[in-house]
Design a protein around this motif. Structure first.
Motif, PDB file in Angstrom:
ATOM      1  N   GLU A   1       0.847  -1.188   0.000  1.00 13.10           N
ATOM      2  CA  GLU A   1       0.000   0.000   0.000  1.00 13.10           C
ATOM      3  C   GLU A   1       0.886   1.242   0.000  1.00 13.10           C
ATOM      4  N   PRO A   2       0.358   2.382  -0.461  1.00 14.90           N
ATOM      5  CA  PRO A   2       1.124   3.632  -0.353  1.00 14.90           C
ATOM      6  C   PRO A   2       1.419   3.954   1.113  1.00 14.90           C
ATOM      7  N   ILE A   3       2.595   4.502   1.384  1.00 10.85           N
ATOM      8  CA  ILE A   3       3.035   4.820   2.749  1.00 10.85           C
ATOM      9  C   ILE A   3       3.019   6.333   2.914  1.00 10.85           C
ATOM     10  N   PRO A   4       2.360   6.851   3.993  1.00 10.41           N
ATOM     11  CA  PRO A   4       2.336   8.314   4.171  1.00 10.41           C
ATOM     12  C   PRO A   4       3.738   8.871   4.402  1.00 10.41           C
ATOM     13  N   CYS A   5       4.015  10.008   3.786  1.00  7.72           N
ATOM     14  CA  CYS A   5       5.270  10.700   4.092  1.00  7.72           C
ATOM     15  C   CYS A   5       5.250  11.099   5.562  1.00  7.72           C
ATOM     16  N   PRO A   6       6.407  11.087   6.250  1.00 12.24           N
ATOM     17  CA  PRO A   6       6.438  11.477   7.667  1.00 12.24           C
ATOM     18  C   PRO A   6       6.002  12.924   7.859  1.00 12.24           C
ATOM     19  N   PRO A   7       5.650  13.297   9.101  1.00 13.16           N
ATOM     20  CA  PRO A   7       5.294  14.696   9.362  1.00 13.16           C
ATOM     21  C   PRO A   7       6.399  15.642   8.899  1.00 13.16           C
ATOM     22  N   HIS A   8       6.001  16.781   8.387  1.00 13.01           N
ATOM     23  CA  HIS A   8       6.893  17.835   7.894  1.00 13.01           C
ATOM     24  C   HIS A   8       7.713  17.429   6.686  1.00 13.01           C
ATOM     25  N   THR A   9       7.251  16.396   5.957  1.00  8.79           N
ATOM     26  CA  THR A   9       7.952  16.013   4.730  1.00  8.79           C
ATOM     27  C   THR A   9       6.935  15.632   3.663  1.00  8.79           C
ATOM     28  N   PRO A  10       6.243  16.608   3.070  1.00  4.31           N
ATOM     29  CA  PRO A  10       5.246  16.251   2.059  1.00  4.31           C
ATOM     30  C   PRO A  10       5.908  15.762   0.777  1.00  4.31           C
ATOM     31  N   ALA A  11       5.249  14.851   0.082  1.00  5.44           N
ATOM     32  CA  ALA A  11       5.753  14.409  -1.210  1.00  5.44           C
ATOM     33  C   ALA A  11       5.597  15.545  -2.209  1.00  5.44           C
ATOM     34  N   ALA A  12       6.644  15.826  -2.937  1.00  4.06           N
ATOM     35  CA  ALA A  12       6.623  16.944  -3.867  1.00  4.06           C
ATOM     36  C   ALA A  12       5.848  16.613  -5.137  1.00  4.06           C
ATOM     37  N   ASP A  13       5.881  15.361  -5.565  1.00  2.00           N
ATOM     38  CA  ASP A  13       5.269  14.968  -6.832  1.00  2.00           C
ATOM     39  C   ASP A  13       4.532  13.645  -6.679  1.00  2.00           C
ATOM     40  N   PRO A  14       3.510  13.412  -7.511  1.00  2.00           N
ATOM     41  CA  PRO A  14       2.914  12.077  -7.545  1.00  2.00           C
ATOM     42  C   PRO A  14       3.968  11.080  -8.029  1.00  2.00           C
ATOM     43  N   GLY A  15       3.850   9.857  -7.581  1.00  2.15           N
ATOM     44  CA  GLY A  15       4.791   8.828  -8.015  1.00  2.15           C
ATOM     45  C   GLY A  15       6.086   8.812  -7.240  1.00  2.15           C
ATOM     46  N   THR A  16       6.110   9.389  -6.039  1.00  2.00           N
ATOM     47  CA  THR A  16       7.323   9.382  -5.214  1.00  2.00           C
ATOM     48  C   THR A  16       7.676   7.941  -4.855  1.00  2.00           C
ATOM     49  N   LYS A  17       8.945   7.580  -5.044  1.00  2.00           N
ATOM     50  CA  LYS A  17       9.359   6.181  -4.895  1.00  2.00           C
ATOM     51  C   LYS A  17      10.008   5.861  -3.553  1.00  2.00           C
ATOM     52  N   GLN A  18      10.618   6.856  -2.912  1.00  2.00           N
ATOM     53  CA  GLN A  18      11.353   6.590  -1.672  1.00  2.00           C
ATOM     54  C   GLN A  18      11.045   7.666  -0.646  1.00  2.00           C
ATOM     55  N   LYS A  19      11.172   7.282   0.630  1.00  2.00           N
ATOM     56  CA  LYS A  19      10.926   8.231   1.726  1.00  2.00           C
ATOM     57  C   LYS A  19      11.830   9.449   1.624  1.00  2.00           C
ATOM     58  N   GLU A  20      13.041   9.253   1.107  1.00  2.00           N
ATOM     59  CA  GLU A  20      13.994  10.357   0.985  1.00  2.00           C
ATOM     60  C   GLU A  20      13.487  11.462   0.060  1.00  2.00           C
ATOM     61  N   TYR A  21      12.518  11.147  -0.823  1.00  2.00           N
ATOM     62  CA  TYR A  21      11.976  12.146  -1.736  1.00  2.00           C
ATOM     63  C   TYR A  21      10.803  12.906  -1.140  1.00  2.00           C
ATOM     64  N   CYS A  22      10.446  12.621   0.105  1.00  2.00           N
ATOM     65  CA  CYS A  22       9.395  13.365   0.795  1.00  2.00           C
ATOM     66  C   CYS A  22      10.012  14.613   1.434  1.00  2.00           C
ATOM     67  N   GLY A  23       9.405  15.773   1.184  1.00  2.00           N
ATOM     68  CA  GLY A  23       9.786  17.013   1.859  1.00  2.00           C
ATOM     69  C   GLY A  23      11.146  17.543   1.499  1.00  2.00           C
ATOM     70  N   PRO A  24      11.725  18.418   2.345  1.00  2.00           N
ATOM     71  CA  PRO A  24      11.190  18.852   3.635  1.00  2.00           C
ATOM     72  C   PRO A  24      10.137  19.955   3.492  1.00  2.00           C
ATOM     73  N   CYS A  25       9.336  20.095   4.531  1.00  2.00           N
ATOM     74  CA  CYS A  25       8.354  21.166   4.583  1.00  2.00           C
ATOM     75  C   CYS A  25       9.110  22.492   4.726  1.00  2.00           C
TER      76      CYS A  25
END
Length: 197
Positions: A46-70
């Motif tokens: 299933e899709p995994i929510p980005c951690p707090p203060h790290t929104p995904a910048a684009d649809p299709g984000t593949k790794q947690k490292e691509y989330c954020g930072p806010c």
């Protein structure tokens, strides 16, 4: 070719590429992109929510490292699609959790990224209790006590005018003034000089 480990994908799912969500066989090969606010590594169920203060910048984000930072001054809860301005009386540094309350002696208007920026420190003649959004003046009938450092409360930064003196709102940086001739000044109404015939 059989899997050497003897395992295979569940029958109701088909393998999917990173950045897409799992598909039913009837949907293959058009698996949808992972939604904003989530990431989808290879093999995830299933899709995994980005951690707090790290929104995904684009649809299709593949790794947690691509989330954020806010961005500083903004707040992003877990799985956030967009960031929101930091609420007044708090500050939001980069990748902070729940925004902390502005400390005493400082003021934090909306979208503050820190509590110690220009104009946020409460110095003479103003004071700021914890959670302040702007510096406060001593109330009418009080004088600001001249002291160095941050001023965190009315009790520490202001003093009621003595009998026979008064203080107006417009003279907040000056000490209490002597009551002028023809007027009386009491502590019941220390911010006004009452005319006496």
């Amino acid at each position: 070719m059989p899997n050497p480990l003897g395992s295979r994908p569940p029958l109701d799912r088909v393998p999917h590429s990173p950045g897409t969500v799992p598909c039913l066989p009837s949907q293959a090969p058009a698996c949808p992109l992972c939604s904003l606010g989530f990431y989808c590594p290879e093999g995830s169920e299933e899709p995994i929510p980005c951690p707090p203060h790290t929104p995904a910048a684009d649809p299709g984000t593949k790794q947690k490292e691509y989330c954020g930072p806010c961005p500083p001054g903004r707040w992003c809860k877990a799985g956030a699609v967009t960031e929101v301005p930091c609420r007044p009386s708090s500050y939001c540094g980069p990748q902070m959790g729940v925004p902390p309350l502005c400390p005493g002696g400082c003021a934090c208007p909306a979208s503050s990224s820190t509590y110690s920026g220009p104009g946020q420190r409460c110095v003479f003649p103003h004071y700021c209790p914890p959670g302040s959004t702007q510096p406060r003046a001593c109330p009418g009938g009080s004088e600001a006590l001249n002291g160095s450092g941050l001023r965190v409360s009315e009790e520490m930064g202001c003093r009621l005018c003595e009998v026979g003196t008064y203080q107006s709102w417009v003279l907040d940086a000056l000490p209490c003034q002597s009551c002028p001739p023809g007027f009386s000044c009491s502590q019941e109404k220390p911010f006004e000089a009452e005319s006496k015939p």
